[in-house]
Design an enzyme around this catalytic site. Sequence first.
Site: not given
Length: 521
Positions: A362, A200, A262, A257, A170, A238
């Site tokens: 983030k 992932h 995801h 992202d 990705k 995160e």
Amino acid sequence: MTGADAPNVGKLRRGPACVVVIFGAAGDLTHRKLIPALFNLGVEGAMPDNVVILGIDRDPRDNAAFRKLMRDAVVANATWTGKQLSAWLAFEERLHYMSGDFADPATYAALQERLHTLDALVPESEGHLFHLAIPPSLYPLVITNLSDSGVLPRIGPPDERPFARVIIEKPFGHDLASARALNAVCRKAMAEHQIYRIDHYLGKEVVQDLMVLRFANSIFEPLWSRHHIDHVQITAAECLGVEHRGKYYEEAGVVRDMFQNHLMQLLTLTAMEPPAAFRADSVRDEKVKVLHAIRGHTPDEMHDFAVRGQYGPGAVNGVAVPGYRQELNVAPGSTTPTYASMRFLVDNWRWKGVPFFLRSGKRLPAQATEIAIQFRRPPHMMFPLSTGEKISANVLAVRIQPSEGMSLQFDVKVPGFEMRIASVKMDFDYAEGFGTAGHDAYETLLLDCVLGDATLFTRSDESESAWEILDPLLTHWEHSIPSHFPNYAAGTWGPAVADDLIGRAHAEWRTPGIPDIQVAK
Ligand code: BG6
């Protein structure tokens, strides 16, 4: 039955002998994820010990220098015993390297030659796996060259040998148009069953367990719909900032992202109908149907469906950290979002009217990824509550990481003469239950790929459908430059507008990792 459509339940998972070619051998991903995964698969006996790995990158170096590069990166970060160290030394002998310019056809002619030599080292090799661990802008160039040179042949049926498969990292495309263009390049070069678009998150143990939870148990399915579920919250929080990836992140931002891949994957696995079988296309067909059922939004409605944010300076876990605009390779006036939350409605029979809230950011106060299914409150409360006292809703929380597991929150009576109510939870923790939280996602996914099992990889229509949902939002945001960034301090749960977004559905964001007992106040 072919590799692509064979049910993959309960099989002994051992990959075939093959040659793995990694483009971008000197990059981060290779030493952080790919080489450790291939090494561990060998140690665990899931891959034969004659699999050969060829790294390709621009810089000239020989096999010995490549082996040292990997040793320094992988072994230095590991806490290994003598047995593992000697296993590494044996593994290292199977690492090979060639340098080449990815744009130069001569590189692919040399690669063809090199593969002949390496194939001879693995007489029982079943095929070649090409892993593109390179900047996405190079995907079309490398795929076209691989195909034009004959290094990557088009394979007929999926069980034809030798196989030739390509793993694409990705982000798959930068927007809908570029994803479609990349799919066209792929389709020109090879059959869909040769393409493995990796995400992932799909290799994470608990993400796979979500399917087991839903479809191997009978108690959840009757509750899994608008009749009993109030809303769903999917969080990927995160603590980390963008670290050394400022250049990439400036182009990507949080939507490309984390959401396009995801989070949309987590949403589809939570919302999909039961597939008829645990087979690649049965599962992916159901996921695509969910994406098709997600309601679109006009530009006027966007503010009601999605909010964005960017972190300013602050403190995470007591440590002072800079704002996004102060990070390396980030523009001082950057308007790239590092946080977003969104509300999706899945317009089908099962989910009509149930909001799915997704958020990721983030520099939030916790590192936590979870799916929380919040059930409806009882229609009538017969217990007297004191003023302001609130009964919690039942929540099934699937903890993807850390402390992989799941918990069910429900209410009980607090011991005593008064009628007081407390929320408690039943908890299952993977590490506690099984003594292990499972393998790294890359181990699972690389093994699946060499076995020809694409269940946990993204199909072309899945990727494009996810872009179709997010592309209008990205365009809208790119045309309405935010003047209020940064709008959350590092170490906080994102901008205040995110609370309003969920508040409009009379709900609140959960704090992942709620305490074991909460007495109603
Ligand atoms: C990657 C993103 O795909 O996923 C990163 O590019 C992010 O920005 C990472 O940090 C999160 O993955 P994980 O497995 O740590 O949740």
